[in-house]
Enzyme design. Structure first.
Site, mmCIF file in Angstrom:
data_model
loop_
_atom_site.group_PDB
_atom_site.id
_atom_site.type_symbol
_atom_site.label_atom_id
_atom_site.label_comp_id
_atom_site.label_asym_id
_atom_site.label_seq_id
_atom_site.Cartn_x
_atom_site.Cartn_y
_atom_site.Cartn_z
ATOM 1 N N LEU A 15 0.817 -1.206 0.000
ATOM 2 C CA LEU A 15 0.000 0.000 0.000
ATOM 3 C C LEU A 15 0.853 1.260 0.000
ATOM 4 O O LEU A 15 0.425 2.309 -0.480
ATOM 5 C CB LEU A 15 -0.925 0.009 1.224
ATOM 6 C CG LEU A 15 -1.951 -1.114 1.316
ATOM 7 C CD1 LEU A 15 -2.738 -1.010 2.617
ATOM 8 C CD2 LEU A 15 -2.896 -1.075 0.118
ATOM 9 N N GLY A 16 2.047 1.177 0.550
ATOM 10 C CA GLY A 16 2.914 2.351 0.613
ATOM 11 C C GLY A 16 4.249 2.001 1.229
ATOM 12 O O GLY A 16 4.390 0.981 1.920
ATOM 13 N N ARG A 17 5.252 2.856 0.966
ATOM 14 C CA ARG A 17 6.592 2.648 1.509
ATOM 15 C C ARG A 17 6.991 3.868 2.313
ATOM 16 O O ARG A 17 6.624 4.995 1.972
ATOM 17 C CB ARG A 17 7.610 2.421 0.385
ATOM 18 C CG ARG A 17 7.340 1.208 -0.484
ATOM 19 C CD ARG A 17 8.418 1.062 -1.558
ATOM 20 N NE ARG A 17 8.098 0.025 -2.527
ATOM 21 C CZ ARG A 17 8.412 -1.249 -2.368
ATOM 22 N NH1 ARG A 17 9.058 -1.634 -1.270
ATOM 23 N NH2 ARG A 17 8.088 -2.142 -3.296
ATOM 24 N N GLY A 18 7.788 3.643 3.348
ATOM 25 C CA GLY A 18 8.307 4.727 4.163
ATOM 26 C C GLY A 18 9.698 4.409 4.641
ATOM 27 O O GLY A 18 10.241 3.334 4.360
ATOM 28 N N SER A 19 10.307 5.363 5.361
ATOM 29 C CA SER A 19 11.676 5.169 5.802
ATOM 30 C C SER A 19 11.796 4.123 6.902
ATOM 31 O O SER A 19 12.878 3.610 7.151
ATOM 32 C CB SER A 19 12.254 6.498 6.295
ATOM 33 O OG SER A 19 11.447 7.022 7.329
ATOM 34 N N GLY A 21 9.680 1.351 6.982
ATOM 35 C CA GLY A 21 9.223 0.058 6.497
ATOM 36 C C GLY A 21 8.184 0.189 5.403
ATOM 37 O O GLY A 21 8.046 1.234 4.772
ATOM 38 N N VAL A 23 4.045 -0.764 4.184
ATOM 39 C CA VAL A 23 2.682 -1.113 4.597
ATOM 40 C C VAL A 23 2.053 -1.988 3.523
ATOM 41 O O VAL A 23 2.051 -1.637 2.340
ATOM 42 C CB VAL A 23 1.830 0.143 4.830
ATOM 43 C CG1 VAL A 23 0.406 -0.246 5.238
ATOM 44 C CG2 VAL A 23 2.447 1.030 5.893
ATOM 45 N N ASP A 130 4.682 11.713 16.187
ATOM 46 C CA ASP A 130 4.819 11.948 14.751
ATOM 47 C C ASP A 130 3.462 12.256 14.125
ATOM 48 O O ASP A 130 3.081 11.670 13.111
ATOM 49 C CB ASP A 130 5.474 10.747 14.070
ATOM 50 C CG ASP A 130 6.067 11.095 12.706
ATOM 51 O OD1 ASP A 130 6.343 12.289 12.468
ATOM 52 O OD2 ASP A 130 6.247 10.189 11.886
#
Length: 417
Positions: A15-19, A21, A23, A130
């Site tokens: 569903l999405g990427r971040g710093s 990890g 999702v 955050d």
């Protein structure tokens, strides 16, 4: 491609990427779930895994209608994952990117929902750390609220705390936790920048920053280099927004106070915001000029024909890089030294750009001022050259000598003739 997460869950698509990890959309014994799979380097950190397990009861026990609940924590080989409720909708950043700014009634209704979530978390001893539009999900299947706002849910509890907990050095000694900043620069409270431990008040400051952004289309202290953004949080005051009721503005100013003790508690903020909703009914989005983002560009040799209209929300730490694609943009930054913070920022943090002009303190504003100074100096030099030429002509032609200069260093006004 599907992959197993522990023995109970299957992740089907990203569903999405971040710093921190990735999702995934997953499936569990009770139906669809969202799985946040932390990075492999984090999963291989045995100390972080230990903290992960210790936080299990606090995270699993945090339940509220406006909180995306954590159903399970999975530690399995190289996999370290949080299994959460799946919210059918989008995040607040996506809506903000689409609409640029929200009507005040809808913005306040969304922020009041998030304040309710924070009140429940703070009562349980959990600080989010955050809060930002990427971490606010809008439930498109829920009933519409004031201003047509969908119910808002806060997600990603515990991730910043897990990553930023003190590490152990050789001999079991804990390393200092104040050498890094975990969060997103635009939303960081001043006390975080100064290296103080995060308390519940940091979430209030971040949420008030989100409300400002929803109303204005930009954050109050964002723009330019991340270090400048951090300094503004500490040294500058927030720029007023025209067109909103004074009661709402005073509430925002209180929650953006530099001193944590001056801010409202989350439960108080929620109540106060909901009391203001009838006053905001029917108000259109604010007509606010976008701030000049020229601080991030080289100073132009010539004035361009028109300024490009660009919105800035989250500031990427690496120049030219894109922000994270989902709601997980934790950053790790050095805490500025006191002498760095004492210098203040150049100009006002995010002054809305005046029509036909540039924001004071921006690169284009400074370039325009430099051009004007050069014109003044050129004119002065021409005048001085002309005066010298006339004086030389008088001396050569035997003209009347000028009066000797006064010795006190001041210019004297001419007397009557």
């Amino acid at each position: 491609m599907a992959r197993k997460i522990g023995s109970r869950y299957t992740a089907h698509q990203i569903l999405g990427r971040g710093s921190a990890g990735t999702v995934w959309l997953g499936e569990g014994p009770d139906g669809p779930v969202a799985v946040k799979l932390l990075r492999e380097d984090l999963a291989s950190d045995q100390e972080l895994v230990g903290r992960f397990v210790q936080e299990r009861s606090a995270l699993l026990g945090l339940e509220h209608p406006h909180v995306v609940s954590v159903r399970d924590l999975v530690v399995d080989g190289n996999d370290l994952a949080l299994v959460m409720d799946l919210v059918r909708g989008t995040d607040l950043r996506t809506r903000l990117d689409r609409e640029r700014r929200l009507a005040p009634e809808a913005a306040v209704a969304i922020v009041a929902d998030v304040a309710d979530a924070l009140a429940a978390a703070h009562a349980a001893g959990v600080v989010h750390r955050d809060v930002k539009p990427e971490n606010v999900l809008l439930d498109m299947q829920g009933p519409l609220g004031p201003g047509g706002a969908h119910p808002a849910l806060l997600t990603d509890f515990g991730v910043a705390k897990l990553i930023d907990s003190p590490r152990r050095a050789a001999g079991g000694r804990a390393t200092a936790p104040t050498t890094r900043i975990i969060g997103t620069p635009d939303y960081l409270a001043p006390e975080i920048v100064e290296g103080l431990p995060p308390r519940a008040a940091v979430d209030i400051y971040a949420l008030a920053t989100v409300l400002y952004e929803l109303l204005a289309g930009f954050t109050p202290f964002g723009g330019g280099h991340p270090g400048a953004v951090l300094r503004r949080h500490v040294t500058e005051t927030v720029v007023p927004l025209p067109g909103i009721p004074d009661e709402l503005w005073q509430l925002m100013v209180q929650c953006l106070a530099k001193a944590p003790a001056s801010r409202l508690r989350a439960s108080e903020l929620s109540v106060r915001l909901r009391e203001l909703l009838p006053l905001l009914a029917g108000m259109p989005p604010l007509d606010v000029d976008e701030p000049d983002d020229a601080e991030t560009e080289p100073e132009p040799a010539e004035e361009p024909a028109a300024d490009p209209v660009r919105r800035r929300g989250v500031v990427p730490l690496v120049p030219g890089s894109a922000t994270d694609s989902n709601r997980d943009t934790h950053t790790s930054m050095r805490v500025p030294a006191p002498d760095e913070l004492a210098g203040g920022a150049l100009g006002t943090a995010r002054v809305p750009r005046p029509a036909g002009g540039h924001r004071p303190g921006s690169a284009r504003h400074r370039a325009e001022a430099a051009r004007k100074r050069r014109l003044v100096l050129s004119a002065s030099a021409l005048a001085l050259a002309a005066a010298v030429g006339v004086g030389s002509w008088l001396a050569v032609s035997g003209g009347e000598d000028p009066a000797p200069p006064k010795q006190d260093g001041k210019h004297s006004a001419p007397g009557p003739r």
